[in-house]
Design a protein around this motif. Structure first.
Motif, short mmCIF file in Angstrom:
data_model
loop_
_atom_site.label_atom_id
_atom_site.label_comp_id
_atom_site.label_asym_id
_atom_site.label_seq_id
_atom_site.Cartn_x
_atom_site.Cartn_y
_atom_site.Cartn_z
N VAL A 138 44.09 35.46 51.90
CA VAL A 138 42.94 35.15 51.04
C VAL A 138 41.97 36.32 51.13
O VAL A 138 41.88 36.99 52.16
CB VAL A 138 42.24 33.83 51.47
CG1 VAL A 138 41.71 33.94 52.90
CG2 VAL A 138 41.13 33.45 50.50
N VAL A 139 41.27 36.58 50.02
CA VAL A 139 40.23 37.62 50.00
C VAL A 139 38.91 36.99 49.60
O VAL A 139 38.82 36.35 48.54
CB VAL A 139 40.57 38.76 49.01
CG1 VAL A 139 39.44 39.80 49.00
CG2 VAL A 139 41.90 39.41 49.38
N PHE A 140 37.92 37.16 50.44
CA PHE A 140 36.55 36.80 50.09
C PHE A 140 35.87 38.11 49.71
O PHE A 140 35.66 38.98 50.57
CB PHE A 140 35.83 36.14 51.27
CG PHE A 140 36.39 34.81 51.66
CD1 PHE A 140 35.91 33.64 51.07
CD2 PHE A 140 37.40 34.70 52.61
CE1 PHE A 140 36.41 32.39 51.43
CE2 PHE A 140 37.91 33.46 52.98
CZ PHE A 140 37.42 32.30 52.38
N PRO A 161 44.70 34.40 46.69
CA PRO A 161 43.43 33.80 46.26
C PRO A 161 42.23 34.72 46.51
O PRO A 161 42.18 35.43 47.53
CB PRO A 161 43.32 32.53 47.12
CG PRO A 161 44.71 32.24 47.55
CD PRO A 161 45.41 33.56 47.67
N VAL A 162 41.29 34.72 45.57
CA VAL A 162 40.06 35.50 45.67
C VAL A 162 38.87 34.58 45.44
O VAL A 162 38.82 33.87 44.42
CB VAL A 162 40.02 36.65 44.64
CG1 VAL A 162 38.66 37.36 44.69
CG2 VAL A 162 41.14 37.64 44.90
N GLN A 169 33.00 37.53 35.32
CA GLN A 169 33.90 37.18 34.22
C GLN A 169 35.30 37.73 34.42
O GLN A 169 36.29 37.09 34.06
CB GLN A 169 33.30 37.68 32.90
CG GLN A 169 32.02 36.95 32.52
CD GLN A 169 32.23 35.46 32.35
OE1 GLN A 169 32.80 35.01 31.36
NE2 GLN A 169 31.78 34.68 33.33
N TYR A 170 35.41 38.92 35.01
CA TYR A 170 36.73 39.46 35.33
C TYR A 170 37.46 38.54 36.32
O TYR A 170 38.66 38.28 36.17
CB TYR A 170 36.60 40.86 35.93
CG TYR A 170 36.82 41.98 34.94
CD1 TYR A 170 38.07 42.56 34.78
CD2 TYR A 170 35.77 42.46 34.18
CE1 TYR A 170 38.28 43.59 33.88
CE2 TYR A 170 35.96 43.50 33.27
CZ TYR A 170 37.21 44.06 33.12
OH TYR A 170 37.41 45.07 32.23
N VAL A 171 36.74 38.09 37.33
CA VAL A 171 37.37 37.22 38.33
C VAL A 171 37.90 35.94 37.68
O VAL A 171 39.02 35.51 37.96
CB VAL A 171 36.38 36.90 39.46
CG1 VAL A 171 36.94 35.85 40.41
CG2 VAL A 171 36.03 38.16 40.25
N LEU A 172 37.11 35.36 36.81
CA LEU A 172 37.56 34.15 36.12
C LEU A 172 38.73 34.45 35.19
O LEU A 172 39.68 33.66 35.07
CB LEU A 172 36.40 33.54 35.33
CG LEU A 172 35.24 33.00 36.16
CD1 LEU A 172 34.13 32.47 35.25
CD2 LEU A 172 35.70 31.90 37.12
N THR A 217 41.49 32.10 41.63
CA THR A 217 40.15 32.66 41.87
C THR A 217 39.09 31.58 41.74
O THR A 217 39.28 30.59 41.03
CB THR A 217 39.81 33.79 40.89
OG1 THR A 217 39.67 33.26 39.57
CG2 THR A 217 40.86 34.89 40.90
N CYS A 218 37.96 31.81 42.41
CA CYS A 218 36.81 30.93 42.29
C CYS A 218 35.56 31.78 42.42
O CYS A 218 35.51 32.72 43.22
CB CYS A 218 36.84 29.85 43.37
SG CYS A 218 35.50 28.63 43.25
N VAL A 219 34.54 31.46 41.62
CA VAL A 219 33.28 32.20 41.61
C VAL A 219 32.16 31.29 42.08
O VAL A 219 32.03 30.16 41.60
CB VAL A 219 32.98 32.71 40.18
CG1 VAL A 219 31.56 33.25 40.08
CG2 VAL A 219 34.00 33.78 39.77
N LEU A 220 31.35 31.80 43.00
CA LEU A 220 30.17 31.07 43.47
C LEU A 220 28.93 31.85 43.07
O LEU A 220 28.69 32.96 43.56
CB LEU A 220 30.22 30.88 44.99
CG LEU A 220 31.41 30.06 45.50
CD1 LEU A 220 31.39 29.98 47.03
CD2 LEU A 220 31.43 28.66 44.91
#
Length: 347
Positions: free
Chosen positions: A76-78, A117-118, A175-178, A188-191
């Motif tokens: 996993v990458v945070f 996962p990112v 937006q790239y991550v999504l 991927t998930c954005v916080l």
């Protein structure tokens, strides 16, 4: 146990996240250039606490080959590495772009083939300055005229409206991550974070304002407010933020491709003046306040409606802000060896 890569892992949120995951038995790789003054102390703290379970990699997210090598064995990458100040982005938009957008794209490309996962640290700045929200002055704080908005805060249905180079670089990365979840099936998930505070925060005038205010007050130094000081923010303790990051990973199958607002919510909303009033009670003296013009893109009001994150990630109630700020004041007093008495949260 898993192998975890945290970019920016020696920073404030990153080191708290690394501490949690290493404490749970995971192997944590902290990828950090240590460019920000003071983060070496965070890294030293991590290594003393966890020994070989934490490894430091001095590498820059702007270097695609370095990111690819760091992510090659990660489960996993945070992705927390970033240029974090609006003021810096205005002074040097090229560097801001290269770190925040270029770095995010390097991370996404590094994991695309393996679909690692990112979880990405985004910001409430993706919503712009919220100038269209009608505000009223209530108890020395700006509040929405709409009672429903005042009750719940700003949710994810709010249109994106990037302001300042920082808002553009972080928003585009968001937006790239999504899109990598849509286009390449990368989980991927954005916080989209509001104001996070807590131990190991290296607060400055440009970023980390809760800790900055406390440091100035503890040192009996003046505080400069940009604007009228009636700006309202919801503040969230870093332990609660770490809960969300860990949950986004463990629940990735259910939340992939989604962005969540992450903040303390209306119950943890406070104006800058209101926070300083609480700090004054903690340290037992009145702060010398000074004022400068509003900063570009500053929101007079932002309070996150984090209900979607709480439902999807199974989060508990956040720590009350008065309690958390009081605890941070005591941590800063001890860490900086200041001869100041700090009062209680009820003060």
């Amino acid at each position: 146990m898993s192998r975890v890569l945290i970019t920016g892992g020696a920073g404030f949120i990153g080191c708290n996240l690394a501490d949690r995951l290493a404490g749970e038995g995971h192997e944590v790789v902290v990828m950090d250039t240590l460019a920000r003054p003071g983060v070496e102390a965070n890294l030293k703290w991590l290594l003393l606490r966890h020994g070989s379970r934490v490894k430091h990699l001095t590498a820059d997210v702007r270097k695609a080959e370095a990111v690819e090598a760091a992510a090659a064995r990660a489960d996993v990458v945070f992705h927390l590495a970033a240029q974090v100040a609006v003021t810096t982005s205005l002074a040097d938009p090229h560097t801001d772009f290269d770190i925040n957008l270029g770095g995010a794209l390097n991370v996404l490309e590094a994991v695309r083939a393996r679909r690692t996962p990112v979880i990405f640290a985004s910001t409430n700045k993706v919503y712009g300055d919220l100038a269209d929200i009608e505000l009223i002055l209530q108890n020395e704080a700006w509040q929405p005229a709409d009672p429903a908005l005042r009750l719940r805060g700003v949710d994810e249905r709010r249109p994106l409206d990037f302001h300042t180079p920082y808002g553009c670089s972080k928003g585009a990365a968001d937006q790239y991550v999504l899109d990598y979840a849509r286009s390449y099936q990368v989980p991927t998930c954005v916080l989209r974070m509001s104001c996070i505070y807590g131990p190991r925060q290296l607060g400055t005038e440009d970023q980390g304002w809760v800790a900055h205010f406390l440091i100035r007050a503890l040192e009996n130094a003046p505080i400069t407010l940009y604007g009228d000081g009636r700006q309202v923010r919801d503040i969230l303790h870093v332990d609660d933020a770490v809960d969300a990051y860990v949950a986004a990973w463990t629940r990735m199958q259910a939340v992939s491709g989604r962005a969540f607002n992450l903040g303390g919510g209306p119950e943890n909303a406070v104006s800058l003046r209101g926070l300083i009033g609480h700090i004054d009670r903690l340290v037992g003296r009145q702060t010398d306040l000074r004022f400068e013009d509003w900063r570009a893109g500053d929101q007079r009001y932002f309070v996150a409606d984090a209900s979607a994150a709480h439902r999807a990630l199974g989060l508990g109630a956040p720590k009350p802000w008065r309690t958390g700020v009081s605890e941070l004041a005591e941590w800063l007093r001890v860490e900086r060896r200041l001869d100041v008495r700090v009062g209680s949260a009820a003060a």
